[in-house]
Design an enzyme around this catalytic site. Structure first.
Site, short mmCIF file in Angstrom:
data_model
loop_
_atom_site.label_atom_id
_atom_site.label_comp_id
_atom_site.label_asym_id
_atom_site.label_seq_id
_atom_site.Cartn_x
_atom_site.Cartn_y
_atom_site.Cartn_z
N ARG A 121 52.52 63.52 43.28
CA ARG A 121 52.87 62.27 42.58
C ARG A 121 51.66 61.45 42.14
O ARG A 121 51.74 60.25 41.94
CB ARG A 121 53.80 61.39 43.42
CG ARG A 121 55.10 62.07 43.70
CD ARG A 121 56.15 61.10 44.19
NE ARG A 121 57.37 61.84 44.45
CZ ARG A 121 57.56 62.56 45.54
NH1 ARG A 121 56.64 62.61 46.48
NH2 ARG A 121 58.67 63.23 45.68
N LYS A 143 46.49 58.77 28.43
CA LYS A 143 47.53 59.71 28.00
C LYS A 143 47.12 61.10 28.46
O LYS A 143 46.03 61.57 28.13
CB LYS A 143 47.65 59.71 26.48
CG LYS A 143 48.48 58.58 25.92
CD LYS A 143 48.78 58.89 24.46
CE LYS A 143 49.40 57.72 23.76
NZ LYS A 143 49.56 57.99 22.32
N GLU A 185 37.53 60.50 13.66
CA GLU A 185 38.05 59.44 14.55
C GLU A 185 37.08 58.26 14.58
O GLU A 185 37.50 57.10 14.66
CB GLU A 185 38.28 59.97 15.97
CG GLU A 185 39.17 61.20 16.08
CD GLU A 185 40.67 60.92 15.90
OE1 GLU A 185 41.06 59.75 15.77
OE2 GLU A 185 41.44 61.91 15.88
N LYS A 227 38.76 51.25 21.45
CA LYS A 227 39.97 51.85 22.06
C LYS A 227 40.32 51.11 23.35
O LYS A 227 41.49 50.83 23.61
CB LYS A 227 39.77 53.35 22.31
CG LYS A 227 41.01 53.95 22.95
CD LYS A 227 41.35 55.34 22.56
CE LYS A 227 42.67 55.77 23.20
NZ LYS A 227 42.95 57.19 23.07
N GLU A 237 51.70 52.03 24.49
CA GLU A 237 51.99 52.20 23.05
C GLU A 237 53.35 51.64 22.65
O GLU A 237 54.20 52.32 22.09
CB GLU A 237 51.87 53.68 22.64
CG GLU A 237 51.77 53.82 21.12
CD GLU A 237 51.29 55.18 20.63
OE1 GLU A 237 50.58 55.86 21.38
OE2 GLU A 237 51.62 55.51 19.50
N ARG A 241 48.96 49.61 19.93
CA ARG A 241 48.23 50.88 20.11
C ARG A 241 48.48 51.83 18.95
O ARG A 241 47.67 52.71 18.68
CB ARG A 241 48.63 51.51 21.46
CG ARG A 241 47.72 52.68 21.87
CD ARG A 241 47.91 53.07 23.34
NE ARG A 241 47.17 54.31 23.62
CZ ARG A 241 46.91 54.79 24.83
NH1 ARG A 241 47.30 54.13 25.90
NH2 ARG A 241 46.25 55.91 24.98
N ASN A 245 46.79 55.27 15.23
CA ASN A 245 47.32 56.40 14.46
C ASN A 245 46.95 56.32 12.98
O ASN A 245 47.50 57.05 12.17
CB ASN A 245 48.85 56.46 14.59
CG ASN A 245 49.25 56.87 15.98
OD1 ASN A 245 48.50 57.57 16.67
ND2 ASN A 245 50.42 56.43 16.42
N HIS A 248 46.80 59.33 10.75
CA HIS A 248 47.48 60.40 11.47
C HIS A 248 48.88 60.69 10.93
O HIS A 248 49.46 61.72 11.24
CB HIS A 248 47.56 60.07 12.97
CG HIS A 248 46.24 60.21 13.68
ND1 HIS A 248 45.12 59.48 13.33
CD2 HIS A 248 45.85 61.00 14.72
CE1 HIS A 248 44.12 59.81 14.14
NE2 HIS A 248 44.54 60.73 14.99
N HIS A 252 49.04 64.43 10.68
CA HIS A 252 49.92 65.28 11.50
C HIS A 252 50.80 66.17 10.64
O HIS A 252 51.04 67.33 10.97
CB HIS A 252 50.81 64.41 12.40
CG HIS A 252 50.11 63.88 13.60
ND1 HIS A 252 50.44 62.68 14.21
CD2 HIS A 252 49.08 64.38 14.32
CE1 HIS A 252 49.64 62.48 15.24
NE2 HIS A 252 48.80 63.49 15.33
N HIS A 265 42.02 68.96 13.52
CA HIS A 265 42.70 67.67 13.61
C HIS A 265 41.94 66.61 12.79
O HIS A 265 42.52 65.88 11.99
CB HIS A 265 42.80 67.26 15.09
CG HIS A 265 43.37 65.90 15.30
ND1 HIS A 265 44.68 65.60 15.01
CD2 HIS A 265 42.80 64.76 15.75
CE1 HIS A 265 44.89 64.32 15.28
NE2 HIS A 265 43.77 63.79 15.73
#
Ligand SMILES: NC(=O)c1ccc[n+]([C@@H]2O[C@H](COP(=O)([O-])OP(=O)(O)OC[C@H]3O[C@@H](n4cnc5c(N)ncnc54)[C@H](O)[C@@H]3O)[C@@H](O)[C@H]2O)c1
Ligand SMILES: [Zn+2]
Length: 362
Positions: A121, A143, A185, A227, A237, A241, A245, A248, A252, A265
């Site tokens: 956990r 993340k 980025e 960030k 998010e 946040r 993106n 993106h 994406h 990417h």
């Protein structure tokens, strides 16, 4: 060396960005009060380059150090790889007082972080990012996760690292293409939040790997600060946040339409940022200078500004709509107002997006 705090109450931590600091990690982590056992999780090619230095530093810092080396391609970002980490943790008798140190790019960080988030956990982990993308993006913010055969990053957890230890000298062995991909980025951060970063980029972006170590530390740490400030305000998010993106949305879609095999990417994000700025201009939300400044930076970084294979712009839009269903709303665009300032909107007329994309297809 720069230290950037990430203030998240009891989950707060520090990002340390420096040059040639890998061998100091043992004493630095020693001060965090982690348990006596640490497992290094790294890619098999990264072990001789950087993993071993981290290992030896931790061992001389008094830790009992174990090692798990993985394949670290995108296909290995799977639950199966996480299971091999659990197996190793059990074999080496790790318990809740032990921790994981992830040494590698975003794949290693995401997988190792997810193992740390879920083993017993949750056990502590430390990020030692070695790609530009990982240094400015994936190692920060908590993340973690893996891919599902049907969708990228579908299985995951928020689990903040206890520290991020970033050595920009690791970038020297990164391939040109990976480095450029990370630069997308970096440009993203400048456009969404930091006009001052633009000057440093204009001076250094075309020969980034040859920039002085002080410059690399300065640029990487500025991105980390941006960030960190965003994550502090919106850890899960729920709103702000999502400005991370930027580029993106289309990015994406292009990655998915080309089965993640044609563009890296960062290349897809670069094209996405160009599209977003042009759309913003077409709806009178930004001026021509902003669009051009960004295009010049993207070009100078050696990143694409056009979609270099025949593609139907309607297909890109359909792909955007498929993504949209996943989040349950309309297509959410992040568009620049000016350099350093973006806004969110779901009111871009589809024909404007189609026209802009059509103009960008080779
Ligand atoms: N968690 C997040 O917030 C977040 C954010 C963005 C991206 N990601 C994830 O990050 C992953 C991509 O990460 P990435 O771009 O770092 O790529 P990567 O981890 O796939 O690494 C790319 C390649 O570079 C190699 N490499 C790494 N460091 C090196 C070095 N210093 N010298 C030489 N080779 C080196 C790796 O072994 C690998 O072959 C994706 O899975 C993406 O989903 C996560
Ligand atoms: Zn990205």
């Amino acid at each position: 060396m720069k230290k950037i705090p990430v203030s998240l109450g009891e989950r707060s931590y520090e990002i340390v960005v420096g040059h040639g600091i890998l061998s100091d990690i043992g004493s630095a982590i020693g001060r965090l009060g982690l348990g006596p056992k640490e497992m290094i999780v790294t890619g098999s090619t990264l072990w001789p380059l950087y993993g071993k230095i981290v290992h030896d530093s931790l061992a001389s810092g008094g830790f009992d150090v174990s090692l798990a080396t993985l394949r670290d391609d995108e296909e290995s970002k799977s639950l199966q790889t996480v299971t091999t980490i659990y197996d190793k943790l059990l074999e080496d008798e790790f318990d809740r007082n032990s921790g994981i140190v992830a040494v590698g790019g975003g794949v290693v960080g995401d997988v190792a972080g997810f193992a740390a988030a879920t083993f017993m956990r949750g056990i502590p982990f430390v990020q030692v990012p070695t790609t530009l993308l990982a240094q400015v993006d994936s190692s920060i913010g908590g993340k973690t996760g893996v891919n599902h055969p049907k969708a990228k990053n579908l299985v995951g957890a928020f689990h903040q690292p206890r520290a991020v230890w970033t050595d920009v000298s690791t970038l020297l062995t990164l391939s040109e293409r990976e480095l450029r991909s990370g630069l997308a980025e970096v440009i993203k951060y400048a456009v969404i939040a930091d006009q001052g970063l633009i000057t440093a980029l204009e001076r250094n972006i075309s020969a980034f790997s040859k920039a002085s170590s002080d410059t690399l530390v300065e640029i990487v740490s500025r991105c980390c600060s941006i960030k960190a400030r965003i994550v502090e305000q919106d850890e899960r998010e729920r709103g702000l946040r999502s400005i991370l993106n930027y580029g993106h949305t289309v990015g994406h879609a292009l990655e998915a339409l080309t089965n993640y095999a044609h563009y890296t990417h960062g290349e897809a994000v670069a094209i996405g940022m160009i599209a977003a700025a042009r759309i913003s201009h077409d709806i009178d939300a930004t001026n021509r200078d902003t669009v051009e400044l960004q295009e010049n930076l993207v070009k100078a970084a050696g990143l694409p500004v056009r979609i270099d294979r025949p593609t139907d712009p309607h297909e890109i839009l359909q792909q955007l709509n498929r993504d949209k269903k996943r989040v349950g709303g309309r297509v959410r665009w992040v568009l620049p107002r000016t350099i350093g300032d973006v806004f969110l909107t779901d009111k871009v007329p589809p024909d404007v997006a189609v026209k802009v994309l059509k103009d960008m297809i080779a």
